[in-house]
Scaffold this motif. Structure first.
Motif, PDB file in Angstrom:
ATOM      1  N   GLY A  32       0.848  -1.181   0.000  1.00  0.00           N
ATOM      2  CA  GLY A  32       0.000   0.000   0.000  1.00  0.00           C
ATOM      3  C   GLY A  32       0.884   1.232   0.000  1.00  0.00           C
ATOM      4  N   LEU A  33       0.864   1.980  -1.090  1.00  0.00           N
ATOM      5  CA  LEU A  33       1.761   3.127  -1.263  1.00  0.00           C
ATOM      6  C   LEU A  33       0.954   4.420  -1.106  1.00  0.00           C
ATOM      7  CD1 LEU A  33       4.718   3.793  -1.923  1.00  0.00           C
ATOM      8  CD2 LEU A  33       4.097   3.831  -4.345  1.00  0.00           C
ATOM      9  N   SER A  34       1.148   5.087   0.025  1.00  0.00           N
ATOM     10  CA  SER A  34       0.339   6.269   0.339  1.00  0.00           C
ATOM     11  C   SER A  34       0.958   7.575  -0.138  1.00  0.00           C
ATOM     12  CB  SER A  34       0.135   6.354   1.852  1.00  0.00           C
ATOM     13  OG  SER A  34       1.369   6.635   2.505  1.00  0.00           O
ATOM     14  N   THR A  37      -2.358   2.451  -4.472  1.00  0.00           N
ATOM     15  CA  THR A  37      -2.798   3.618  -3.736  1.00  0.00           C
ATOM     16  C   THR A  37      -4.306   3.525  -3.574  1.00  0.00           C
ATOM     17  OG1 THR A  37      -2.682   6.027  -3.566  1.00  0.00           O
ATOM     18  CG2 THR A  37      -3.108   5.126  -5.763  1.00  0.00           C
ATOM     19  N   MET A  38      -4.808   3.806  -2.396  1.00  0.00           N
ATOM     20  CA  MET A  38      -6.232   3.598  -2.098  1.00  0.00           C
ATOM     21  C   MET A  38      -6.817   4.873  -1.498  1.00  0.00           C
ATOM     22  SD  MET A  38      -5.830  -0.281  -0.595  1.00  0.00           S
ATOM     23  CE  MET A  38      -4.164   0.015   0.026  1.00  0.00           C
ATOM     24  N   PRO A  39      -7.069   5.868  -2.330  1.00  0.00           N
ATOM     25  CA  PRO A  39      -7.578   7.147  -1.826  1.00  0.00           C
ATOM     26  C   PRO A  39      -8.957   7.000  -1.191  1.00  0.00           C
ATOM     27  CG  PRO A  39      -7.711   7.064  -4.224  1.00  0.00           C
ATOM     28  CD  PRO A  39      -6.923   5.863  -3.798  1.00  0.00           C
ATOM     29  N   CYS A  40      -9.174   7.866  -0.198  1.00  0.00           N
ATOM     30  CA  CYS A  40     -10.489   7.926   0.450  1.00  0.00           C
ATOM     31  C   CYS A  40     -10.702   9.344   0.964  1.00  0.00           C
ATOM     32  CB  CYS A  40     -10.581   6.882   1.556  1.00  0.00           C
ATOM     33  SG  CYS A  40     -12.293   6.522   2.079  1.00  0.00           S
ATOM     34  N   PHE A  41     -11.424   9.502   2.055  1.00  0.00           N
ATOM     35  CA  PHE A  41     -11.859  10.824   2.498  1.00  0.00           C
ATOM     36  C   PHE A  41     -10.701  11.786   2.781  1.00  0.00           C
ATOM     37  CE2 PHE A  41     -14.941   7.694   4.444  1.00  0.00           C
ATOM     38  CZ  PHE A  41     -15.886   7.809   3.433  1.00  0.00           C
ATOM     39  N   GLY A  42      -9.584  11.288   3.304  1.00  0.00           N
ATOM     40  CA  GLY A  42      -8.517  12.176   3.740  1.00  0.00           C
ATOM     41  C   GLY A  42      -7.368  12.323   2.763  1.00  0.00           C
ATOM     42  N   THR A  43      -7.419  11.613   1.670  1.00  0.00           N
ATOM     43  CA  THR A  43      -6.293  11.623   0.735  1.00  0.00           C
ATOM     44  C   THR A  43      -6.177  12.978   0.033  1.00  0.00           C
ATOM     45  OG1 THR A  43      -6.605   9.258   0.352  1.00  0.00           O
ATOM     46  CG2 THR A  43      -5.259  10.463  -1.243  1.00  0.00           C
ATOM     47  N   THR A  44      -4.952  13.475  -0.025  1.00  0.00           N
ATOM     48  CA  THR A  44      -4.709  14.743  -0.723  1.00  0.00           C
ATOM     49  C   THR A  44      -4.082  14.470  -2.086  1.00  0.00           C
ATOM     50  OG1 THR A  44      -2.501  14.983   0.274  1.00  0.00           O
ATOM     51  CG2 THR A  44      -4.357  15.988   1.450  1.00  0.00           C
ATOM     52  N   VAL A  98       8.337  13.911  -0.542  1.00  0.00           N
ATOM     53  CA  VAL A  98       7.810  13.013   0.501  1.00  0.00           C
ATOM     54  C   VAL A  98       8.373  13.411   1.861  1.00  0.00           C
ATOM     55  CG1 VAL A  98       7.850  10.640   1.375  1.00  0.00           C
ATOM     56  CG2 VAL A  98       7.370  11.069  -1.046  1.00  0.00           C
ATOM     57  N   LEU A  99       9.662  13.713   1.893  1.00  0.00           N
ATOM     58  CA  LEU A  99      10.308  14.119   3.149  1.00  0.00           C
ATOM     59  C   LEU A  99       9.697  15.405   3.703  1.00  0.00           C
ATOM     60  CD1 LEU A  99      14.035  13.350   2.307  1.00  0.00           C
ATOM     61  CD2 LEU A  99      12.778  12.434   4.265  1.00  0.00           C
ATOM     62  N   ASN A 100       9.236  16.266   2.826  1.00  0.00           N
ATOM     63  CA  ASN A 100       8.680  17.550   3.253  1.00  0.00           C
ATOM     64  C   ASN A 100       7.178  17.494   3.515  1.00  0.00           C
ATOM     65  OD1 ASN A 100      11.104  19.053   3.172  1.00  0.00           O
ATOM     66  ND2 ASN A 100      10.963  19.211   0.945  1.00  0.00           N
ATOM     67  N   THR A 101       6.587  16.327   3.339  1.00  0.00           N
ATOM     68  CA  THR A 101       5.145  16.167   3.568  1.00  0.00           C
ATOM     69  C   THR A 101       4.887  15.897   5.042  1.00  0.00           C
ATOM     70  OG1 THR A 101       4.860  15.248   1.340  1.00  0.00           O
ATOM     71  CG2 THR A 101       3.080  14.866   2.925  1.00  0.00           C
ATOM     72  N   PRO A 102       3.935  16.580   5.692  1.00  0.00           N
ATOM     73  CA  PRO A 102       3.631  16.310   7.095  1.00  0.00           C
ATOM     74  C   PRO A 102       3.234  14.846   7.309  1.00  0.00           C
ATOM     75  CG  PRO A 102       2.569  18.332   6.383  1.00  0.00           C
ATOM     76  CD  PRO A 102       3.113  17.685   5.150  1.00  0.00           C
ATOM     77  N   VAL A 103       3.676  14.277   8.426  1.00  0.00           N
ATOM     78  CA  VAL A 103       3.319  12.893   8.749  1.00  0.00           C
ATOM     79  C   VAL A 103       1.834  12.837   9.093  1.00  0.00           C
ATOM     80  CG1 VAL A 103       3.710  10.972  10.326  1.00  0.00           C
ATOM     81  CG2 VAL A 103       5.631  12.402   9.579  1.00  0.00           C
ATOM     82  N   SER A 104       1.102  11.978   8.397  1.00  0.00           N
ATOM     83  CA  SER A 104      -0.340  11.892   8.611  1.00  0.00           C
ATOM     84  C   SER A 104      -0.869  10.556   8.117  1.00  0.00           C
ATOM     85  CB  SER A 104      -1.059  13.027   7.860  1.00  0.00           C
ATOM     86  OG  SER A 104      -2.467  12.845   7.897  1.00  0.00           O
ATOM     87  N   PRO A 105      -1.872   9.984   8.815  1.00  0.00           N
ATOM     88  CA  PRO A 105      -2.536   8.789   8.281  1.00  0.00           C
ATOM     89  C   PRO A 105      -3.553   9.149   7.205  1.00  0.00           C
ATOM     90  CG  PRO A 105      -3.512   9.378  10.381  1.00  0.00           C
ATOM     91  CD  PRO A 105      -2.356  10.329  10.162  1.00  0.00           C
TER      92      PRO A 105
END
Length: 639
Positions: A351-353, A383-390, A515-522
């Motif tokens: 699963g690649l987010s 990749t499995m986008p849903c409600f929170g995916t940007t 990716v490194l500059n992206t905030p950590v988030s589920p």
């Protein structure tokens, strides 16, 4: 000393050969300096009272009496000082002469330790003058003290801090096959003092450095090595004053050669005892021939010079970091490659987010497949986008798959999750834990079912920090068939990804850096009005750099929460205030205990570092253990 730290010093004064009164004055000056700097113990070189290079003058009664007077002078000067002093002097007992260490505290000689192994080869002629102290055990009157034990079988213990126990060996005793320090350590000594006169030769310094370092590692001890320097006769030898303070295979302090002065090291005797208890092959012998001599040194505040890295999982130097990153990724990928080769499976599901953890897992998969010579297209990234995916993370996931040449599928799970909400009668407007975990479990179901379709292993992406905090959905992203990141803390995940970016070409490098500059988030809650990540993990559970710090010292070192808090205040001074550190330490301790049930059923994954939470490896605890002892201990600490 409250937290188990002992400030140790190794001092090499300038001496004059056979001028004992002059040498005593130099020693006294250095003792005063060490005491003023907070040292609990200061060690001097071998035969420093007379000089090591006196040769046949050692047989002169005048020199021996002068040496005794010099020891008496040091003894007298120490009455008001709260520092243990260890100095070297020749001492005659009947017809024998011994090369000795004299231990002095507050004007009292606690004991005298003779050298056991007397060299008589190359440039060393000690057998001409000195007898071996092996099996010697005799009470003598010396200087201003009566009935003093002269024996190599002595351990000196601080009554108020029993973990502070030290033993003594002298120079050659370290270099022989069976060093006295082995028995001293097995009988409880956590600190070994070595009074030495080791001449300098080409290449010898590095060997000496490694010898001291590894002896401290083998014995789970601190090793204070003090060497002779300027003033010794250079008729045939040169002495460099090479002083070393080592703890459990780490160098705390080391002098520059061919200089004189004092070095200091803050020894953690509490940690040394923990390491010994942790290692079941370190077995106390409790040999009855060893005498424990106690001294009353009250606990006091230690002005710590020792630094504790904010990132204990990350090597401090750039060169070490680069080689360590390569080693870690190799261990991870070798673990996966071995599992694939053993099972005969040639496909993996991932699963690649577009976030950090899944990116590192992809890097590991690529390395493993390249090592096995398997087509990267057999790495099935989903990749499995849903409600929170940007859009940012979704785009990065696709770019990563393209750059690495893996298979890629976009499976939107929104309708599936909504159907599940209907099935369980959950209102989608209620963005609670059910709302979040339904997405995580749906993603896991998709991966598991596709693994059956493709005959693939599902690769876990969760890291060590998340396992410590329980920041994973039970039977969701918590579960996989092989968890390649299970012993990699979040702070290290960043460095590994940055390492991969540094050695990559465009366009891969750019996407890794983003990716490194992206905030950590589920990414389980809807984005903000600008389409950006709204749910930031560190806003909820706290900064990962703090949690990784807490994790290392709680699990790896067994420290109490109060000691971790004390150290964290030093490490993060100016970055976090005390209240913030204490707040997140409390959160960490609570979550660490409450979330053990998730760690009790972890999937397989490779152990990479010295900290892992796998129940089959380093960490076992009951899921219903009470946290009260740890919280109460922390609650009693003032900010």
């Amino acid at each position: 000393m409250k937290y188990g730290f002992v400030k140790a010093a190794a001092a090499t004064p300038k001496i004059r050969v056979a001028d004992c009164n002059y040498n005593a004055n130099q020693i006294i000056d250095f003792v005063s300096e060490a005491c003023n700097n907070g040292a609990e113990i200061v060690v001097f070189p071998e035969l420093c009272v007379t000089g090591y290079t006196c040769s046949d003058l050692f047989l002169q009664t005048a020199l021996l009496k002068s040496a005794e007077n010099a020891v008496r002078k040091v003894q007298e000067s120490s009455k008001s000082l709260d520092t243990v002093i260890v100095i070297g002097a020749p001492i005659a007992v009947m017809q024998s002469l011994y090369n000795c260490a004299v231990v002095i505290y507050k004007g009292e000689i606690l004991g005298i330790v003779p050298k056991v192994n007397i060299p008589n080869y190359g440039e060393f002629y000690e057998v001409r003058h000195f007898a071996s102290g092996k099996d010697v055990s005799v009470y003598i009157d010396y200087a201003d003290s009566e009935n003093i034990l002269l024996s190599p079988y002595q351990i000196f213990e601080c009554a108020d801090m029993p973990d502070f126990k030290f033993g003594i060996e002298i120079c050659e005793d370290l270099w022989v096959v069976s060093s006295p320090s082995v028995e001293l350590a097995l009988n409880g000594a956590t600190v070994i003092c070595n009074l030495s006169s080791s001449d300098d030769l080409i290449g010898k310094a590095q060997f000496r450095h490694e010898l001291v370092r590894m002896q401290s590692g083998k014995l789970y001890c601190a090793y204070i090595y003090c060497d002779s320097g300027f003033g010794e006769s250079t008729t045939d030898m040169v002495f460099s004053g090479h002083n070393i303070i080592s703890e459990n295979a780490s160098i705390l302090s080391e002098s520059k050669r061919f200089t004189q002065g004092i070095i200091y090291g803050d020894i953690d005797v509490e940690r040394l005892q923990y390491e010994r208890r942790r290692s079941t092959t370190f077995c106390n012998t409790f040999n009855g021939k060893y005498v424990i001599k106690k001294f009353a040194m009250a606990k006091r505040a230690v002005n710590l010079e020792r630094k504790f890295s904010q990132t204990p999982f990350v090597p401090s130097s750039a060169g070490d970091l680069e080689s360590r990153c390569e080693e870690i990724i190799t261990i991870q990928s070798t673990g996966l490659a071995t599992r694939l080769a053993h099972t005969g499976i040639k496909n993996v599901m991932l699963g690649l987010s577009g976030g950090l953890d899944s990116t590192l897992a992809l890097i590991v998969c690529v390395h493993a497949f390249d090592a096995l010579g398997i087509d990267r297209k057999n790495i099935h990234t989903i990749t499995m986008p849903c409600f929170g995916t940007t859009g940012r993370t979704k785009s990065n996931a696709e770019k990563l798959a393209q750059a690495y040449g893996t298979s890629f599928e976009d499976i939107n799970i929104t309708l599936s999750v909504r159907q599940h909400f209907k099935d369980i009668n959950h209102d989608e407007k209620l963005t609670d834990i059910t709302y979040e975990n339904s997405q995580a479990r749906e993603r896991t179901q998709v991966l598991m079912d596709l693994s059956n379709k493709y005959g693939a292993l599902v690769i876990g992406t969760g890291d060590l920090s998340e396992l410590a905090l329980g920041w994973a959905t039970y039977n969701g992203d918590h579960m996989s068939m092989y968890a390649v990141n299970a012993s990699i803390p979040k702070t290290l995940v960043r460095y590994l990804t940055a390492y991969e970016a540094d050695k990559s070409d465009e366009p891969l490098k750019s996407v890794l850096l983003d990716v490194l500059n992206t905030p950590v988030s589920p990414e389980l809650l809807p984005p903000d009005n600008n389409g950006e990540i709204a749910q930031k993990t560190e806003d909820v559970v706290g900064p990962y750099e703090l949690h990784d710090y807490f994790l290392y010292y709680l699990v790896r070192c067994g420290f109490t929460p109060s000691k971790i808090y004390y150290m964290a205040k030093l490490s993060f001074s100016g970055k976090y205030d005390n209240a913030t550190i204490k707040k997140w330490l409390t959160v960490f301790v609570k979550r660490f205990f409450a979330q053990q049930f998730k760690r009790s059923c972890l999937p397989d994954g490779p152990k990479v570092g010295s900290v892992t939470l796998s129940p089959r490896s380093d960490w076992r605890m009951p899921s219903d253990a009470s946290v009260n002892v740890w919280l109460n201990e922390l609650d009693n600490q003032e900010n």
